[in-house]
Structure formats: structure tokens, C-alpha cells
Design an enzyme around this catalytic site. Structure first.
Site, PDB file in Angstrom:
ATOM      1  N   GLU A   1      27.094  -2.861  98.739  1.00  0.00           N
ATOM      2  CA  GLU A   1      26.711  -2.823 100.166  1.00  0.00           C
ATOM      3  C   GLU A   1      27.958  -2.990 101.041  1.00  0.00           C
ATOM      4  OE1 GLU A   1      25.179  -4.726  97.870  1.00  0.00           O
ATOM      5  OE2 GLU A   1      23.299  -3.610  97.717  1.00  0.00           O
TER       6      GLU A   1
ATOM      7  N   GLN B   1      42.110 -16.057  90.867  1.00  0.00           N
ATOM      8  CA  GLN B   1      41.911 -15.843  92.308  1.00  0.00           C
ATOM      9  C   GLN B   1      40.834 -16.803  92.806  1.00  0.00           C
ATOM     10  OE1 GLN B   1      39.770 -12.261  93.045  1.00  0.00           O
ATOM     11  NE2 GLN B   1      40.372 -12.077  95.183  1.00  0.00           N
ATOM     12  N   GLY B   2      41.172 -17.654  93.761  1.00  0.00           N
ATOM     13  CA  GLY B   2      40.196 -18.603  94.317  1.00  0.00           C
ATOM     14  C   GLY B   2      39.824 -18.195  95.736  1.00  0.00           C
TER      15      GLY B   2
ATOM     16  N   SER C   1      36.153 -16.736  96.468  1.00  0.00           N
ATOM     17  CA  SER C   1      34.715 -16.961  96.678  1.00  0.00           C
ATOM     18  C   SER C   1      34.355 -18.437  96.616  1.00  0.00           C
ATOM     19  CB  SER C   1      33.903 -16.224  95.607  1.00  0.00           C
ATOM     20  OG  SER C   1      34.260 -14.874  95.583  1.00  0.00           O
TER      21      SER C   1
ATOM     22  N   GLU D   1      43.250  -5.049  95.228  1.00  0.00           N
ATOM     23  CA  GLU D   1      42.201  -5.241  94.219  1.00  0.00           C
ATOM     24  C   GLU D   1      41.407  -3.949  94.054  1.00  0.00           C
ATOM     25  OE1 GLU D   1      39.166  -8.147  95.263  1.00  0.00           O
ATOM     26  OE2 GLU D   1      38.760  -8.487  93.138  1.00  0.00           O
TER      27      GLU D   1
ATOM     28  N   SER E   1      37.510 -15.633  87.856  1.00  0.00           N
ATOM     29  CA  SER E   1      37.744 -15.056  86.533  1.00  0.00           C
ATOM     30  C   SER E   1      39.023 -15.644  85.933  1.00  0.00           C
ATOM     31  CB  SER E   1      37.912 -13.539  86.634  1.00  0.00           C
ATOM     32  OG  SER E   1      36.796 -12.978  87.278  1.00  0.00           O
TER      33      SER E   1
HETATM   34  C1  LIG Z   1      32.285 -10.554  87.076  1.00  0.00           C
HETATM   35  C2  LIG Z   1      32.707 -11.161  88.373  1.00  0.00           C
HETATM   36  C3  LIG Z   1      34.003 -11.648  88.529  1.00  0.00           C
HETATM   37  C4  LIG Z   1      34.386 -12.243  89.733  1.00  0.00           C
HETATM   38  N1  LIG Z   1      35.666 -12.758  89.831  1.00  0.00           N
HETATM   39  C5  LIG Z   1      36.050 -13.396  90.976  1.00  0.00           C
HETATM   40  C6  LIG Z   1      37.332 -14.022  91.072  1.00  0.00           C
HETATM   41  O1  LIG Z   1      38.133 -13.977  90.134  1.00  0.00           O
HETATM   42  N2  LIG Z   1      37.639 -14.689  92.201  1.00  0.00           N
HETATM   43  C7  LIG Z   1      36.790 -14.754  93.271  1.00  0.00           C
HETATM   44  O2  LIG Z   1      37.159 -15.348  94.280  1.00  0.00           O
HETATM   45  N3  LIG Z   1      35.548 -14.195  93.222  1.00  0.00           N
HETATM   46  C8  LIG Z   1      35.171 -13.521  92.088  1.00  0.00           C
HETATM   47  N4  LIG Z   1      33.909 -12.958  92.015  1.00  0.00           N
HETATM   48  C9  LIG Z   1      32.978 -13.156  93.115  1.00  0.00           C
HETATM   49  C10 LIG Z   1      32.672 -11.907  93.928  1.00  0.00           C
HETATM   50  O3  LIG Z   1      33.794 -11.543  94.698  1.00  0.00           O
HETATM   51  C11 LIG Z   1      31.452 -12.256  94.797  1.00  0.00           C
HETATM   52  O4  LIG Z   1      30.358 -12.445  93.937  1.00  0.00           O
HETATM   53  C12 LIG Z   1      31.152 -11.165  95.781  1.00  0.00           C
HETATM   54  O5  LIG Z   1      32.128 -11.129  96.767  1.00  0.00           O
HETATM   55  C13 LIG Z   1      29.760 -11.334  96.422  1.00  0.00           C
HETATM   56  O6  LIG Z   1      29.627 -12.599  96.955  1.00  0.00           O
HETATM   57  P1  LIG Z   1      28.323 -13.500  96.653  1.00  0.00           P
HETATM   58  O7  LIG Z   1      28.108 -13.499  95.178  1.00  0.00           O
HETATM   59  O8  LIG Z   1      28.494 -14.807  97.353  1.00  0.00           O
HETATM   60  O9  LIG Z   1      27.126 -12.709  97.299  1.00  0.00           O
HETATM   61  P2  LIG Z   1      26.718 -12.667  98.843  1.00  0.00           P
HETATM   62  O10 LIG Z   1      27.907 -12.431  99.696  1.00  0.00           O
HETATM   63  O11 LIG Z   1      25.893 -13.880  99.147  1.00  0.00           O
HETATM   64  O12 LIG Z   1      25.804 -11.378  98.898  1.00  0.00           O
HETATM   65  C14 LIG Z   1      24.436 -11.374  98.464  1.00  0.00           C
HETATM   66  C15 LIG Z   1      23.865  -9.993  98.700  1.00  0.00           C
HETATM   67  O13 LIG Z   1      23.867  -9.688 100.119  1.00  0.00           O
HETATM   68  C16 LIG Z   1      24.568  -8.468 100.362  1.00  0.00           C
HETATM   69  N5  LIG Z   1      25.339  -8.570 101.610  1.00  0.00           N
HETATM   70  C17 LIG Z   1      26.145  -9.596 101.995  1.00  0.00           C
HETATM   71  N6  LIG Z   1      26.705  -9.311 103.197  1.00  0.00           N
HETATM   72  C18 LIG Z   1      26.257  -8.092 103.576  1.00  0.00           C
HETATM   73  C19 LIG Z   1      26.498  -7.249 104.712  1.00  0.00           C
HETATM   74  N7  LIG Z   1      27.324  -7.618 105.698  1.00  0.00           N
HETATM   75  N8  LIG Z   1      25.889  -6.037 104.751  1.00  0.00           N
HETATM   76  C20 LIG Z   1      25.049  -5.630 103.749  1.00  0.00           C
HETATM   77  N9  LIG Z   1      24.777  -6.403 102.641  1.00  0.00           N
HETATM   78  C21 LIG Z   1      25.380  -7.606 102.553  1.00  0.00           C
HETATM   79  C22 LIG Z   1      25.513  -8.313  99.176  1.00  0.00           C
HETATM   80  O14 LIG Z   1      25.866  -6.951  98.960  1.00  0.00           O
HETATM   81  C23 LIG Z   1      24.674  -8.882  98.024  1.00  0.00           C
HETATM   82  O15 LIG Z   1      23.784  -7.901  97.541  1.00  0.00           O
HETATM   83  C24 LIG Z   1      33.480 -12.353  90.813  1.00  0.00           C
HETATM   84  C25 LIG Z   1      32.180 -11.848  90.659  1.00  0.00           C
HETATM   85  C26 LIG Z   1      31.781 -11.260  89.467  1.00  0.00           C
HETATM   86  C27 LIG Z   1      30.393 -10.733  89.336  1.00  0.00           C
END
Ligand SMILES: Cc1cc2nc3c(=O)[nH]c(=O)nc-3n(C[C@H](O)[C@H](O)[C@H](O)COP(=O)(O)OP(=O)(O)OC[C@H]3O[C@@H](n4cnc5c(N)ncnc54)[C@H](O)[C@@H]3O)c2cc1C
Length: 364
Positions: free
Chosen positions: A347, A113-114, A116, A231, A148
Site C-alpha cells: 500500500e 536496522q532499527g 520500526s 533499500e 532483521s
Molecule cells: C521479514 C521482515 C523483515 C523486516 N526487517 C526490518 C528491519 O530490519 N528493520 C526495521 O526497522 N523494520 C523491519 N521490518 C518492519 C517493516 O518495515 C514494517 O513491518 C513495515 O514498515 C510495516 O509496518 P507495520 O508492520 O508497523 O505495519 P503498519 O504500518 O501498522 O501497517 C498496517 C497496514 O496498514 C497499511 N497502511 C499503513 N499506512 C498506510 C497508508 N498511509 N496508506 C495505505 N495503507 C497504509 C499497511 O500497508 C499495512 O497493510 C521487517 C518486516 C518484515 C516482514
């Protein structure tokens, strides 16, 4: 409400148990996934013409419960089965369904899945990867992150911006990308556990044929929402099954190491109670799914509850062990850190529950 199996469901449960007793391996992989497919346990609810069994959702729930309680590994194509497949079924044309679905179930083709990006995680509408419409193809340029199993993948479900002038949800497009196409580069990222389960993906002038479009050009947001509903929605049962097995392991550890400690006994009992509440919530989600065919927002509640409970109980196990890593709980505690981030952070899930389940005003 009767939560017991009907005679047909009880017979199916017995069939799953008997098969698991004869076939259980230690680890997931293509061979195990193929075996699941041949036995009819991959894509149970998918239509038969696409390699599934056309079985009711209750059978899927039973199979997930039985696989988890037997400690059976997952089918390796988790993103295909849980997200890409249901999205293609909802938004794909007949040719796409015939081309992709059954090879997902047999694990002949692996999917990632692409979604993020470095500056677009929780806020998917901020994606910047370009999906530029050309005559007979799209030209893709950009970067994805945290993908992933991308290092094993043959295909990727990709969301990007087709209209460079567009803002937020408008102007996004959803395509299927061949991960072996020229210009696709995968770079693994190491996690706290030491494993490299997820990756960065770089796209440089990647040509994606027009027939790989899912939905409409500019209509990618609606297609992506289907992926995210599945999902979170379908994860519930699978995750609760694994949590059930974790709670049983925690009880066994308590009996061995802390049977006389009244505080620990209270905390373990509380974890067991929380698990029962989660199971009942999942039965409610299952009722929505059976009635509508679409997972409801309760899935966000299950994912939130499961991920926070899994972190709490692995931490409790480490406390019982006095911080000593017995080779199991140390890994579980480290891996559980990602549970409250992947598939929507806690969150974000709280926002969804507040707005869509409780009907509170939008947070922004
Ligand atoms: C093990 C693992 C597997 C993953 N696999 C995939 C995958 O296969 N494909 C893919 O596309 N992505 C994948 N992800 C990515 C995952 O979907 C993102 O990490 C997630 O959506 C959070 O985005 P970010 O890391 O950019 O954090 P951010 O969005 O930058 O968030 C940072 C912090 O701010 C908080 N925050 C952000 N917006 C708000 C809001 N509006 N209100 C309150 N709090 C907020 C968040 O809760 C977090 O604590 C994976 C992540 C992990 C850990």
C-alpha cells in the site's frame, strides 16, 4: 537501446561465472561473505579507499544477475551493504567512512536496522525511541521491532526522537549504536516459517558517543530517507535475479506435474511475461542510477512488482503440487508473505508510485 553487454561487461560476466563455478557454497555465512570480499565481489561500486572496487553500476548489476542465476547465497551483511554503507557514504564524515565501511564488506562487523517500532512501521515519523543529546554522548531509551539479523549484529542504524516536543519529521536524529553496549537487549521473534530472522531490540540508558551521529541533530529524517531509497532502489536487481531462478523452477515443476493442463500453462506463461517486464523496468532504474548515482523512485515499482509476483507464483507452485509440501515450495510460499510488508508495504509503495512517479496529489 542496446541491452547487450559491452566487451568489457561480457569479460566481467565470464569472470563472475568462472569464479562462481569454482567457489559456490550451499549457505551464506561469514566465510562465504569473506570469500566474496577477497574476490572483489562485495561492494563492487564502493570506492577503493573503503574496501570496494570502484566498478561501474553495470558490473554490480551483472554480478547480482550471475549470483542469483547460479543460486549463490547473499552476502550475509545485507543491511550494511544495501543500506547502512550507502547512508554513511552519503552523510558520514571521513572518520566514519574509514572506521566502518570496509569491515562491512569483509563481514567482520554485521549491521542491523532499527527503524520500526510497535507504533511506528509504515509511518516512520511516529517513532518514539528517545535519543537524548547529553554533553559528550546521546542517551538512548526505547524499543525497536522486526529488526532483521539484530541477533548477529555488531552495529545498528537507529532513528529516534532527540526533541521530545517535536512532531513527525522534525526533531528526529540518526545514530550508529554499538549492539554490544550496556543496556542493549535483543529478543528474537519467530516467523511463520519457524525461523527467527528478526528481533525486538530494547534500549535502556544506552550511551552512544557523539561521534556516532550521522548528519545533524534533528536532521535524522533526511538521513533515513537516503537509507530507504537505497533499500528499495538497490534491491531491484538482486530480487529480479532470484525471481528469474524461481520462474525457471516453476517451469520445471509444470513440465513434471502439469504439462498438459492448459490453464496452468497459461498462468505459468503469464508469470514469465511479468518477469520480462520487471527486467526491463530494472534496466530503466539502472539508467537513472548510472546518470545520477542515486536510486530513483522506480525502485518502489520493482519491489512492489517482485513481492506480489513472488507470492503469486509460489502459490501457483503449491496449487500444482496439490497442496503437498515438497520441502521447497511450502517454505517459499510462507516466506513470501513477509515480502509485501518488509522494505515498505504494497500500500505504501503504491502511494509512493502515485505521488512521486505519476505526480498524483498526496494521499494525505
Ligand atoms: C521479514 C521482515 C523483515 C523486516 N526487517 C526490518 C528491519 O530490519 N528493520 C526495521 O526497522 N523494520 C523491519 N521490518 C518492519 C517493516 O518495515 C514494517 O513491518 C513495515 O514498515 C510495516 O509496518 P507495520 O508492520 O508497523 O505495519 P503498519 O504500518 O501498522 O501497517 C498496517 C497496514 O496498514 C497499511 N497502511 C499503513 N499506512 C498506510 C497508508 N498511509 N496508506 C495505505 N495503507 C497504509 C499497511 O500497508 C499495512 O497493510 C521487517 C518486516 C518484515 C516482514
Amino acid at each position: 537501446m542496446n541491452l547487450r553487454d559491452s566487451p568489457g561487461e561480457a569479460a566481467f560476466r565470464a569472470q563472475v561465472r568462472a569464479w562462481l563455478a569454482d567457489n559456490l557454497p550451499a549457505e551464506t555465512g561469514p566465510e562465504w561473505s569473506r570469500k566474496m570480499f577477497d574476490a572483489g565481489f562485495a561492494g563492487l561500486t564502493w570506492p577503493e579507499e573503503y574496501g570496494g572496487r570502484g566498478a561501474p553500476y553495470s558490473h554490480q548489476a551483472i554480478a547480482l544477475e550471475e549470483f542469483a542465476s547460479a543460486g549463490a547465497p547473499n552476502h550475509m551483511n545485507v543491511i550494511a551493504l544495501g543500506m547502512a554503507g550507502p547512508t554513511i557514504m552519503a552523510h558520514g564524515n571521513e572518520e566514519q567512512k574509514q572506521r566502518y565501511l570496509s569491515k562491512m564488506l569483509s563481514a567482520e562487523e554485521i549491521w542491523c536496522q532499527g527503524f520500526s517500532e510497535p507504533d511506528a512501521g509504515s509511518d516512520l515519523s511516529a517513532v518514539r525511541t528517545r535519543i537524548e543529546p547529553r554533553d559528550d554522548h546521546f542517551l538512548v531509551n526505547g524499543q525497536k521491532v522486526w529488526s532483521s539479523i539484530a541477533h548477529h549484529a555488531d552495529f545498528c542504524i537507529l532513528v529516534g526522537r532527540s526533541d521530545p516536543e517535536s512532531q513527525r519529521h522534525a526533531g528526529l536524529t540518526y545514530v550508529i549504536v554499538d549492539m554490544h553496549a550496556p543496556g542493549v537487549e535483543v529478543s528474537p521473534l519467530r516467523q511463520i516459517t519457524g525461523e527467527a530472522e528478526f528481533n525486538e531490540i530494547f534500549f535502556t540508558d544506552v550511551e552512544v558517543p557523539r561521534e556516532n551521529l550521522l548528519g545533524e541533530i534533528g536532521g535524522g529524517w533526511q538521513v533515513a530517507m537516503t537509507t530507504l531509497l537505497h533499500e528499495r532502489g538497490t534491491l531491484g536487481f538482486a530480487l529480479t535475479g532470484t525471481l528469474d531462478a524461481q520462474v525457471n523452477k516453476l517451469i520445471a515443476l509444470t513440465k513434471e506435474r502439469a504439462a498438459d493442463d492448459p490453464i496452468i500453462r497459461d498462468r505459468v506463461a503469464q508469470e514469465w511475461i511479468e518477469l520480462q517486464a520487471l527486467k526491463l523496468t530494472n534496466y530503466r532504474s539502472l539508467t537513472t542510477l548510472i546518470k545520477t548515482g542515486i536510486p530513483g523512485p522506480e525502485g518502489s515499482g520493482s519491489k512492489l512488482h517482485w513481492s506480489e509476483q513472488n507470492q503469486r507464483l509460489t502459490k501457483l507452485a503449491m496449487e500444482i503440487l496439490g497442496g503437498e509440501d515438497d520441502g521447497y515450495w511450502g517454505y517459499q510460499q510462507q516466506r513470501s508473505r513477509g515480502n509485501t510488508i518488509e522494505a515498505g508495504t504494497s500500500e505504501i509503495l503504491r502511494n509512493i508510485i502515485a505521488e512521486r512517479v505519476l505526480g498524483l496529489p498526496r494521499s494525505r
